[in-house]
Scaffold this active site. Structure first.
Site, short mmCIF file in Angstrom:
data_model
loop_
_atom_site.label_atom_id
_atom_site.label_comp_id
_atom_site.label_asym_id
_atom_site.label_seq_id
_atom_site.Cartn_x
_atom_site.Cartn_y
_atom_site.Cartn_z
N CYS A 163 54.44 -7.75 25.12
CA CYS A 163 54.53 -7.57 23.64
C CYS A 163 55.98 -6.86 23.37
CB CYS A 163 53.45 -7.19 22.79
SG CYS A 163 51.93 -7.99 23.49
N HIS A 303 54.92 -1.46 15.34
CA HIS A 303 54.17 -2.56 16.42
C HIS A 303 52.88 -2.83 15.76
CE1 HIS A 303 53.40 -4.80 19.96
NE2 HIS A 303 52.22 -3.86 20.21
N GLU A 314 50.72 4.80 18.21
CA GLU A 314 51.81 4.65 17.70
C GLU A 314 52.43 5.68 16.80
OE1 GLU A 314 54.92 1.13 15.86
OE2 GLU A 314 52.88 1.04 15.88
N LYS A 335 52.29 -7.43 11.29
CA LYS A 335 51.51 -8.26 12.04
C LYS A 335 50.22 -8.56 11.11
CE LYS A 335 52.54 -6.91 16.76
NZ LYS A 335 53.72 -6.14 16.33
N HIS A 340 49.56 -11.32 15.83
CA HIS A 340 50.44 -10.94 16.93
C HIS A 340 51.14 -12.19 17.83
CE1 HIS A 340 51.96 -8.32 20.06
NE2 HIS A 340 51.06 -7.57 20.03
N PHE A 400 51.53 -4.66 27.21
CA PHE A 400 50.64 -4.26 28.16
C PHE A 400 51.68 -3.95 29.41
CE2 PHE A 400 46.44 -6.76 27.12
CZ PHE A 400 46.39 -6.01 26.34
#
Length: 412
Positions: A163, A303, A314, A335, A340, A400
């Protein structure tokens, strides 16, 4: 800090909330949600634990030629649509092909092509597998499609960093231009992976929201009751060039790309470092490369996936970077509207960050009903004016594998 000023001159997007970049931006400002219950027969056939997603608002087959739909995986279809729009938005610059470069990102690549081909092999035998299967499933397929259709011969590079991928592509574009490898770069990312396998897998790891009774409100970053992210699909593209090149051709400039930072957590394959140290380093590198002070930042597109651990990590990273100044920075978590987009997430959020600077308005974060007390950010919940003058914004992407990427922009 590089010696050349690098600028954004074109934007393109096809997303769950709009078929173009302006449509997506306007829907974002209006507080729309792109998440809906899926109507595919396979949702019921496989008894999937999650029956909703943020699917592209406009189907690619309404925008592409029949042969393009037939020969391109959805990830490449979305990519080509966004790239064409961005190049047209930039004024269709006349560039020597050897000076036009593509740096594109995906998270999965051609998952639909691969799994459909396997079904064909299993049910009908090897002679019925299409000869275009491998070119369609390659992760570099979107970059190749853009390169061939738009005549980019300086390179067709691919980033696959989950991502964080398309923010890395944008940072690469900055570096390519600083190094003199191209005059114009088409940067961005795409994803077309809303598939039974990906939904089942993400659900098995308890990463997806299961708010079946209210899909439109399922993506709720920073909310106390958030329960996971919503899968999205689509693409976004940005045309990046040196300021000198842009001005020489009389191009409109949306914003300046100041650079970025890329790091790795080396902590866990799916979970972020809870202390946010790797993400913080990426932000610090971005600001240092930009040559700006922490206090110059007036907006952050986070994010913020709406997961329990991700949103907290975050916040920890941002607090490490900004300290008490973080209280004065309006944060948008887009998002909540788009879901996402995985490999395309950084690109669509970069488009939103650029437009926030260009129009001097921070977009809203929808579905925030009860803000998590562990995340005391100034979250923008309705469109908010940004200051006049010279201002800086950041866009964060984490993936990830422990990938972290942060890009910094300045108004013009």
């Amino acid at each position: 800090m590089g010696s050349k000023k690098i600028v954004i001159t074109g934007l393109g997007a096809t997303s769950p909330i709009g078929g173009t970049a302006p449509e997506s931006w306007n829907a974002l400002l209006a507080g729309e949600s792109g998440t809906h219950r899926m109507q595919h027969e396979w949702v019921e056939r496989f008894d999937l634990p999650v029956n909703f997603a943020a699917e592209a608002k406009v189907s690619p087959d309404t925008l592409l030629e029949r042969v393009e739909v037939k020969r391109l995986d959805p990830s490449s279809q979305f990519a080509l649509i966004a790239a064409r729009e961005a190049l047209a938005d930039a004024g269709s610059p006349e560039v020597v092909p050897e000076r036009l470069l593509v740096d594109w990102a995906v998270g999965f690549g051609g998952v639909w092509t691969l799994l459909d081909a396997y079904d064909t092999l299993r049910e009908r035998g090897p002679r019925r597998v299409l000869p275009m299967t491998v070119p369609m499933l390659m992760p570099n397929g979107p970059a190749a499609a853009i390169s061939m259709h738009l005549g980019a011969r300086a390179g067709a590079r691919t980033v696959v960093s989950a991502c964080a991928s398309s923010t890395e592509s944008l940072i690469n574009a900055y570096e390519h231009l600083q190094a003199g490898l191209a005059d114009v770069v088409i940067a961005g990312g795409s994803e077309g992976a809303i598939h039974p396998i990906t939904i089942a897998s993400f659900a098995a790891m308890h990463a997806l929201s299961t708010r079946q009774d209210s899909p439109e409100t399922a993506s709720r970053p920073y909310d106390r009751d958030r329960d996971g992210f919503v899968m999205g699909e689509g693409a976004a593209a940005l045309i990046v060039e040196t300021e000198e090149h842009a001005k020489a051709r009389g191009a409109r400039i949306y914003a300046e790309l100041l650079g970025g930072g890329v790091t790795a957590d080396a902590y866990h394959v799916t979970a972020p470092d809870p202390e946010g140290s790797g993400a913080a380093r990426a932000a610090i590198y971005a600001l240092d490369q930009a040559g700006v002070a922490r206090t110059d930042v007036v907006h952050i597109n986070a994010h913020a996936t709406s997961t329990g651990v991700g949103d907290v990590a975050e916040y920890a990273a941002l607090h490490r970077v900004f300290g008490d100044h973080l209280d004065a920075i309006p944060v948008s978590a887009t998002k909540a509207s788009t879901g996402h987009l995985l490999g395309g997430a950084g690109a669509i959020e970069a488009v939103f960050t650029v437009l926030a600077l260009h129009e001097r308005i921070a977009p809203p974060t929808i579905n925030l009903e009860n803000q998590d007390p562990e995340i005391p950010l100034d979250v923008v919940t309705s469109p908010r004016a940004l200051p006049t003058g010279d201002i800086v914004a950041m866009s964060n992407s984490f993936g990830f594998g422990g990938h972290n990427a942060v890009a910094a922009f300045r108004s013009v």
